[in-house]
Motif scaffolding. Structure first.
Motif, mmCIF file in Angstrom:
data_model
loop_
_atom_site.group_PDB
_atom_site.id
_atom_site.type_symbol
_atom_site.label_atom_id
_atom_site.label_comp_id
_atom_site.label_asym_id
_atom_site.label_seq_id
_atom_site.Cartn_x
_atom_site.Cartn_y
_atom_site.Cartn_z
ATOM 1 N N UNK A 210 6.561 59.147 56.094
ATOM 2 C CA UNK A 210 5.128 59.887 56.222
ATOM 3 C C UNK A 210 4.771 58.609 55.037
ATOM 4 N N UNK A 211 3.444 59.047 54.674
ATOM 5 C CA UNK A 211 2.894 57.839 54.096
ATOM 6 C C UNK A 211 2.826 58.676 52.352
ATOM 7 N N UNK A 212 2.782 57.582 51.487
ATOM 8 C CA UNK A 212 3.082 57.870 49.994
ATOM 9 C C UNK A 212 2.106 57.230 49.273
ATOM 10 N N UNK A 213 2.180 57.107 47.981
ATOM 11 C CA UNK A 213 1.003 56.557 47.224
ATOM 12 C C UNK A 213 1.306 57.138 45.838
ATOM 13 N N UNK A 214 1.404 56.149 45.065
ATOM 14 C CA UNK A 214 1.226 56.683 43.323
ATOM 15 C C UNK A 214 0.355 57.552 42.732
ATOM 16 N N UNK A 215 1.022 58.208 41.808
ATOM 17 C CA UNK A 215 0.067 59.786 41.559
ATOM 18 C C UNK A 215 -2.040 58.684 40.920
ATOM 19 N N UNK B 71 0.674 49.610 52.734
ATOM 20 C CA UNK B 71 1.813 48.622 52.763
ATOM 21 C C UNK B 71 2.651 48.491 53.807
ATOM 22 N N UNK B 72 2.669 47.885 54.747
ATOM 23 C CA UNK B 72 3.418 47.515 55.631
ATOM 24 C C UNK B 72 5.056 46.713 55.315
ATOM 25 N N UNK C 154 7.758 50.495 48.565
ATOM 26 C CA UNK C 154 7.229 50.819 48.010
ATOM 27 C C UNK C 154 7.866 51.244 45.955
ATOM 28 N N UNK C 155 7.571 49.861 45.664
ATOM 29 C CA UNK C 155 7.702 49.480 44.392
ATOM 30 C C UNK C 155 5.985 48.900 44.555
ATOM 31 N N UNK C 156 5.202 48.314 45.076
ATOM 32 C CA UNK C 156 4.117 47.910 45.401
ATOM 33 C C UNK C 156 3.126 49.098 45.097
ATOM 34 N N UNK C 157 3.684 50.149 46.157
ATOM 35 C CA UNK C 157 2.972 52.020 45.826
ATOM 36 C C UNK C 157 2.937 52.361 44.278
ATOM 37 N N UNK C 158 4.159 52.219 43.714
ATOM 38 C CA UNK C 158 4.686 52.599 42.604
ATOM 39 C C UNK C 158 3.242 51.858 42.043
ATOM 40 N N UNK C 159 3.091 50.342 41.929
ATOM 41 C CA UNK C 159 2.055 49.844 41.336
ATOM 42 C C UNK C 159 0.663 50.014 41.991
ATOM 43 N N UNK C 160 0.208 51.230 42.103
ATOM 44 C CA UNK C 160 -0.856 51.270 42.727
ATOM 45 C C UNK C 160 -1.840 50.536 43.810
ATOM 46 N N UNK C 161 -1.263 49.294 44.498
ATOM 47 C CA UNK C 161 -1.889 48.841 45.399
ATOM 48 C C UNK C 161 -1.829 49.476 46.468
ATOM 49 N N UNK C 162 -1.360 50.330 47.562
ATOM 50 C CA UNK C 162 -1.722 51.282 48.102
ATOM 51 C C UNK C 162 -1.143 52.252 48.965
ATOM 52 N N UNK C 163 -1.056 51.747 50.143
ATOM 53 C CA UNK C 163 -0.197 53.053 50.335
ATOM 54 C C UNK C 163 1.003 53.079 51.278
ATOM 55 N N UNK D 136 7.907 62.762 41.107
ATOM 56 C CA UNK D 136 6.893 62.997 39.910
ATOM 57 C C UNK D 136 5.878 61.723 39.900
ATOM 58 N N UNK D 137 6.629 60.965 40.058
ATOM 59 C CA UNK D 137 5.824 58.827 40.334
ATOM 60 C C UNK D 137 4.803 58.996 41.532
ATOM 61 N N UNK D 138 5.408 59.420 42.864
ATOM 62 C CA UNK D 138 4.723 59.207 43.607
ATOM 63 C C UNK D 138 3.934 60.924 44.319
ATOM 64 N N UNK D 139 2.965 60.492 45.694
ATOM 65 C CA UNK D 139 1.878 61.657 46.071
ATOM 66 C C UNK D 139 2.651 61.383 47.652
ATOM 67 N N UNK D 140 2.734 62.282 48.483
ATOM 68 C CA UNK D 140 3.468 62.229 49.516
ATOM 69 C C UNK D 140 1.144 62.872 50.596
ATOM 70 N N UNK D 141 1.106 62.538 50.309
ATOM 71 C CA UNK D 141 -0.003 62.336 51.434
ATOM 72 C C UNK D 141 0.182 63.221 52.730
ATOM 73 N N UNK D 142 -1.170 63.349 52.367
ATOM 74 C CA UNK D 142 -1.039 66.052 53.551
ATOM 75 C C UNK D 142 -1.297 64.567 55.304
#
Length: 317
Positions: free
Chosen positions: A162-167, A202-203, A242-251, A266-272
């Motif tokens: 499932x898609x996630x990104x940082x807060x 982010x693939x 996932x580290x790239x997503x943590x540092x706000x680089x994409x989904x 707390x650090x990530x958001x699962x996109x709806x």
């Protein structure tokens, strides 16, 4: 009962494991000539060559490899049975496990295993690919294949992506899509695939062994394709994406065990949006002939309990 020279068996196992006569001699506290003599005696008894020697290179023959697989289990069972009879409660186990599963799910939980079962001494063997099931590799495994009839398997997890990104990146997405006035959380409107494709994807190459294979499968799950203008950034491993997503680089596309701690939630958001069942199933595997070993059964029950408690699998599996 006709048995081979029993003194030669642990010598053979040590040479095969260490791939060296001299290192085996050092481990066994005997001379190298004594090791050579034991191996020659065993080869004479079996009528088969167990090692190929070429200069300083030492390799097992096919017959030697087959013999090692058979006797390694027997030697381990003798060791475990002797320890139990002597009253030694320690169980030393080598667990081969995928690096992402180890780092993100297993290692944070190991203090709990140590508190509950201090007699279990667990050594982790990290694997980037699905390991060969063999006593030479480890005593037990986390694997996605059930292709060895000599092993038993316990289901831990059916993978979904499932898609996630940082807060912080989620707030940027909401601003750019004009969602700032909408409620956050459970009432958040679902995102369309077109909306998600507006942001860097982010693939992870390792899931489908092809560039953008994970996102292609995710879009295909709803009968769509990746838009031609989508920006895809490639990574070899889910940990990196996932580290790239943590540092706000994409989904990024990730799975449940990668986001299994409170800090991660707390650090990530699962996109709806929708999730994708990959077809991979994660099993705990152990050699059936070793099913009565106390340490293996303790570890099996603990892993299943943790998987159920953490929501990776249901009570019925």
């Amino acid at each position: 009962m006709k048995l081979p020279p029993l003194k030669a068996l642990p010598v053979f196992e040590a040479v095969a494991r260490l791939n060296s006569f001299s290192m085996a001699a050092q481990e066994l506290a005997v001379s190298q000539s004594a090791v050579s003599h034991q191996i020659k005696q065993l080869e004479t008894y079996l009528g088969e060559k167990l090692f190929w020697r070429s200069g300083r290179t030492l390799t097992l023959t096919d017959e030697g490899r087959q013999y090692l697989d058979a006797i390694s289990t027997a030697l381990l069972q003798i060791e475990r049975a002797s320890e139990q009879l002597l009253g030694h409660e320690e169980s030393r186990l080598r667990l081969s496990v995928f690096s992402s599963f180890a780092v993100r799910w297993l290692v944070p939980r190991l203090p709990g295993l140590q508190r509950l079962h201090p007699q279990v001494e667990l050594a982790l063997e990290m694997s980037s690919e699905n390991p060969v099931l063999s006593d030479r590799v480890a005593d037990c495994f986390i694997t996605i294949h059930r292709d060895s009839p000599a092993y038993s398997y316990e289901l831990l997890y059916v993978e979904r992506l499932f898609p996630v990104c940082s807060q912080d990146y989620w707030q940027r997405i909401r601003r750019e899509l004009g969602r700032e006035a909408a409620l956050t959380g459970r009432d958040e409107p679902a995102m369309t695939t077109a909306e998600i494709a507006r942001f860097p994807l982010l693939s992870i190459h390792s899931i489908y062994d092809k560039a953008a294979g994970d996102w292609e499968a995710w879009f295909r799950n709803v009968n769509e394709t990746i838009p031609s203008g989508a920006r895809v950034q490639h990574f070899s491993h889910m940990l990196l994406a996932l580290e790239a997503a943590r540092f706000h680089q994409g989904i990024a596309l990730t799975n449940d065990y990668m986001l299994s701690t409170r800090k991660d939630s707390e650090e990530f958001v699962r996109l709806p949006s929708h999730s994708l069942v990959t077809g991979d199933k994660f099993y705990f595997a152990w050699k059936t002939s070793r099913r009565r070993e106390r340490g293996i059964q303790i570890l099996r029950r603990w892993l299943v309990s943790e998987a159920i408690e953490g929501g990776l699998r249901s009570e019925v599996g």
